[in-house]
Design a protein around this motif. Structure first.
Motif, PDB file in Angstrom:
ATOM      1  N   MET A   1       0.704  -1.059  -0.111  1.00 29.79           N
ATOM      2  CA  MET A   1       0.014   0.127  -0.024  1.00 29.79           C
ATOM      3  C   MET A   1       0.776   1.313   0.003  1.00 29.79           C
ATOM      4  SD  MET A   1      -2.910  -1.115   2.752  1.00 29.79           S
ATOM      5  CE  MET A   1      -3.712   0.314   2.317  1.00 29.79           C
ATOM      6  N   ALA A   2       1.079   1.951  -0.957  1.00 32.41           N
ATOM      7  CA  ALA A   2       1.861   2.943  -1.356  1.00 32.41           C
ATOM      8  C   ALA A   2       1.224   4.321  -0.734  1.00 32.41           C
ATOM      9  CB  ALA A   2       2.347   3.100  -2.611  1.00 32.41           C
ATOM     10  N   LEU A   3       0.913   4.545   0.320  1.00 34.88           N
ATOM     11  CA  LEU A   3       0.395   5.637   1.030  1.00 34.88           C
ATOM     12  C   LEU A   3       1.848   6.346   1.328  1.00 34.88           C
ATOM     13  CD1 LEU A   3      -2.795   4.552   3.098  1.00 34.88           C
ATOM     14  CD2 LEU A   3      -2.583   5.772   0.920  1.00 34.88           C
ATOM     15  N   GLN A   4       1.656   7.756   1.273  1.00 34.82           N
ATOM     16  CA  GLN A   4       2.888   8.639   1.610  1.00 34.82           C
ATOM     17  C   GLN A   4       2.423   9.929   2.517  1.00 34.82           C
ATOM     18  OE1 GLN A   4       4.332  10.145  -2.530  1.00 34.82           O
ATOM     19  NE2 GLN A   4       5.573   8.228  -2.488  1.00 34.82           N
ATOM     20  N   CYS A   5       3.446  10.056   3.405  1.00 38.01           N
ATOM     21  CA  CYS A   5       3.451  11.397   4.257  1.00 38.01           C
ATOM     22  C   CYS A   5       4.489  12.253   3.580  1.00 38.01           C
ATOM     23  CB  CYS A   5       3.679  11.046   5.637  1.00 38.01           C
ATOM     24  SG  CYS A   5       2.305  10.673   6.718  1.00 38.01           S
ATOM     25  N   GLY A   6       3.842  13.647   3.387  1.00 41.98           N
ATOM     26  CA  GLY A   6       5.002  14.626   2.678  1.00 41.98           C
ATOM     27  C   GLY A   6       5.287  15.205   4.172  1.00 41.98           C
ATOM     28  N   ILE A   7       6.799  15.404   4.102  1.00 38.13           N
ATOM     29  CA  ILE A   7       7.280  16.376   5.179  1.00 38.13           C
ATOM     30  C   ILE A   7       7.346  17.718   4.542  1.00 38.13           C
ATOM     31  CG2 ILE A   7       9.409  17.112   6.669  1.00 38.13           C
ATOM     32  CD1 ILE A   7      10.125  14.034   6.731  1.00 38.13           C
ATOM     33  N   VAL A   8       6.697  18.632   4.963  1.00 39.97           N
ATOM     34  CA  VAL A   8       6.789  20.264   4.552  1.00 39.97           C
ATOM     35  C   VAL A   8       7.080  21.182   5.630  1.00 39.97           C
ATOM     36  CG1 VAL A   8       5.204  19.597   2.906  1.00 39.97           C
ATOM     37  CG2 VAL A   8       4.396  20.852   5.268  1.00 39.97           C
ATOM     38  N   GLU A  69       5.893   5.119   3.318  1.00 46.20           N
ATOM     39  CA  GLU A  69       6.687   6.158   2.314  1.00 46.20           C
ATOM     40  C   GLU A  69       6.688   7.610   3.077  1.00 46.20           C
ATOM     41  OE1 GLU A  69       5.930   5.854  -1.752  1.00 46.20           O
ATOM     42  OE2 GLU A  69       6.478   3.847  -1.869  1.00 46.20           O
ATOM     43  N   ILE A  70       7.965   8.086   3.376  1.00 52.22           N
ATOM     44  CA  ILE A  70       7.999   9.570   3.572  1.00 52.22           C
ATOM     45  C   ILE A  70       8.313  10.211   2.657  1.00 52.22           C
ATOM     46  CG2 ILE A  70       8.769  11.073   5.315  1.00 52.22           C
ATOM     47  CD1 ILE A  70       7.088   9.394   6.774  1.00 52.22           C
ATOM     48  N   VAL A  71       7.900  11.580   2.203  1.00 56.00           N
ATOM     49  CA  VAL A  71       8.619  12.175   1.148  1.00 56.00           C
ATOM     50  C   VAL A  71       9.112  13.720   1.539  1.00 56.00           C
ATOM     51  CG1 VAL A  71       8.068  13.287  -1.301  1.00 56.00           C
ATOM     52  CG2 VAL A  71       6.884  11.355  -0.342  1.00 56.00           C
ATOM     53  N   ASP A  72      10.307  13.808   1.208  1.00 54.10           N
ATOM     54  CA  ASP A  72      10.937  15.043   1.765  1.00 54.10           C
ATOM     55  C   ASP A  72      10.562  16.270   0.532  1.00 54.10           C
ATOM     56  OD1 ASP A  72      12.292  17.378   2.973  1.00 54.10           O
ATOM     57  OD2 ASP A  72      14.253  16.292   2.658  1.00 54.10           O
ATOM     58  N   ILE A  73       9.799  17.269   0.902  1.00 54.53           N
ATOM     59  CA  ILE A  73       9.275  18.129  -0.043  1.00 54.53           C
ATOM     60  C   ILE A  73       9.978  19.450   0.128  1.00 54.53           C
ATOM     61  CG2 ILE A  73       7.318  19.264  -1.020  1.00 54.53           C
ATOM     62  CD1 ILE A  73       5.639  17.060  -0.018  1.00 54.53           C
TER      63      ILE A  73
END
Length: 365
Positions: A1-8, A69-73
């Protein structure tokens, strides 16, 4: 399950330092705005003491934890909603995530420049909120223009959509986020692809110095007050200290370091668990002599859909599920012991899977 949190967050608040702690993918933590342009994606292992316990009982050949998944934005600046800085790219990257981890600088350090010249986490929060709200207002107004004519012809769905969009517009014009609008599931179905930026669940992370890691400081208190009427969580993390902890190879050394600063669990571990909860995710387990494994599912999912996470054939040919409650498995010590005392539940297609369930699926294709 490719759910993502974005770090802003604004530039230089500690996003990339935090991301580096979370993931082995090293984002370039340079001290100038926009050192992160393309989002770095990290696949993060979710710590779960229950999986460790199951492995101790079954001694499997391998243990497989679950991940998110964590995304560095890229850091955002004023005017992003109009494309300033890396605004358009930033907003597009946020739109692609399922939840937001908003990092706020809550520490003083003369050696780390602040894009606005002073430390004020509430102001920083409002800068990002405003940019996201302005973009959402643009989205809502554009959609209102499309559905208004349909609503005037008596189209029921268009009328409901227009009413919902009008509520969003009113709130956004007041400088509040879309998530403050109470919307039921049926209404959301009317506008399934609206995907407003400020409607995403949010976790505020107050990045503090080491001395404030356990109890926070005046900056954190100010943030608590600022988010009092929001449906949002807050977490205190000392990112620079977490980076030091991550460098320690030995588990006991890490544990001693944490105790010295008054913490039972690392900020990174607490953050991963909070992000998992933010995405409305839960875990079920499969365990035996070959493998003990954690599987991620969305809260409220029924047994056939949960089975489909392992393999689509499991869902297509689902017959029934055998379910053991985690506490029963741990206290009795094996699947056989649970079976002997009738602690295995036989569940059908309508069973709603619970967090911590130990599952065995029967299927036929």
């Amino acid at each position: 399950m490719a759910l993502q949190c974005g770090i802003v967050g604004l530039p230089n608040v500690g996003k990339s330092t935090l991301f580096n702690c979370l993931s082995n993918a090293k984002a370039q933590a340079a001290n100038f705005p926009f050192c992160t342009i393309d989002p770095n994606v990290g696949v993060i292992t979710v710590p779960d003491e229950r999986l460790v316990k199951l492995a101790e009982i079954d001694h499997p050949k391998r243990v497989v934890p679950t991940t998110i998944e964590i995304v560095d934005i890229a850091g955002l600046v004023k005017g992003a909603s109009k494309g300033e800085g890396l605004g358009n790219k930033f907003l597009a990257n946020i739109r692609n995530t399922d939840a937001i981890i908003h990092v706020l600088r809550c520490f003083d350090n003369e050696n780390i420049t602040h894009v606005d010249g002073s430390v004020d986490p509430v102001r920083d929060k409002e800068i990002i909120d405003t940019e996201l709200q302005l973009k959402d207002l643009e989205t809502v107004e554009s959609r209102i223009g499309k559905v208004q004519k349909q609503a005037a012809t008596g189209d029921k769905n268009a009328k409901r959509a227009f009413e919902l969009l009008s509520r969003y517009k009113e709130v956004l014009e007041q400088g509040r986020s879309a998530r403050t609008v109470a919307v039921d599931k049926e209404d959301k179905k009317v506008l399934p692809d609206l995907n407003l930026l400020t409607d995403k669940p949010v976790l505020y992370v107050c990045n503090v110095d080491e001395a404030s890691a356990a109890k926070g400081n005046a900056y954190v208190e100010a943030v608590w007050k600022a988010i009092a009427d929001e449906d949002a969580e807050l977490l205190i993390v000392a990112a620079a200290t977490e980076a030091d902890i991550a460098e320690l190879e030995d588990y006991d050394e890490r544990r001693m370091f944490l105790e010295e600063i008054g913490l039972e669990e690392s900020g990174v571990s607490r953050l991963i668990k909070a992000a998992y909860k933010l995405l409305d995710l839960q875990t079920y387990f499969t365990t035996g002599p070959d493998e003990s494994r954690a599987w991620t599912f969305t809260r409220g999912m029924k047994a056939p859909q949960a089975a489909g996470i392992i393999h689509s054939d499991f869902e297509r040919g689902f017959i029934r599920a055998e379910v053991i409650k985690y506490d029963d498995y741990v206290s009795l010590g094996s699947e056989k012991a649970c079976r002997d005392v009738g602690k295995i539940g036989i569940e059908g297609k309508e069973y709603v899977v619970q967090d911590g369930d130990i599952m065995h699926f029967l299927f036929n294709v």
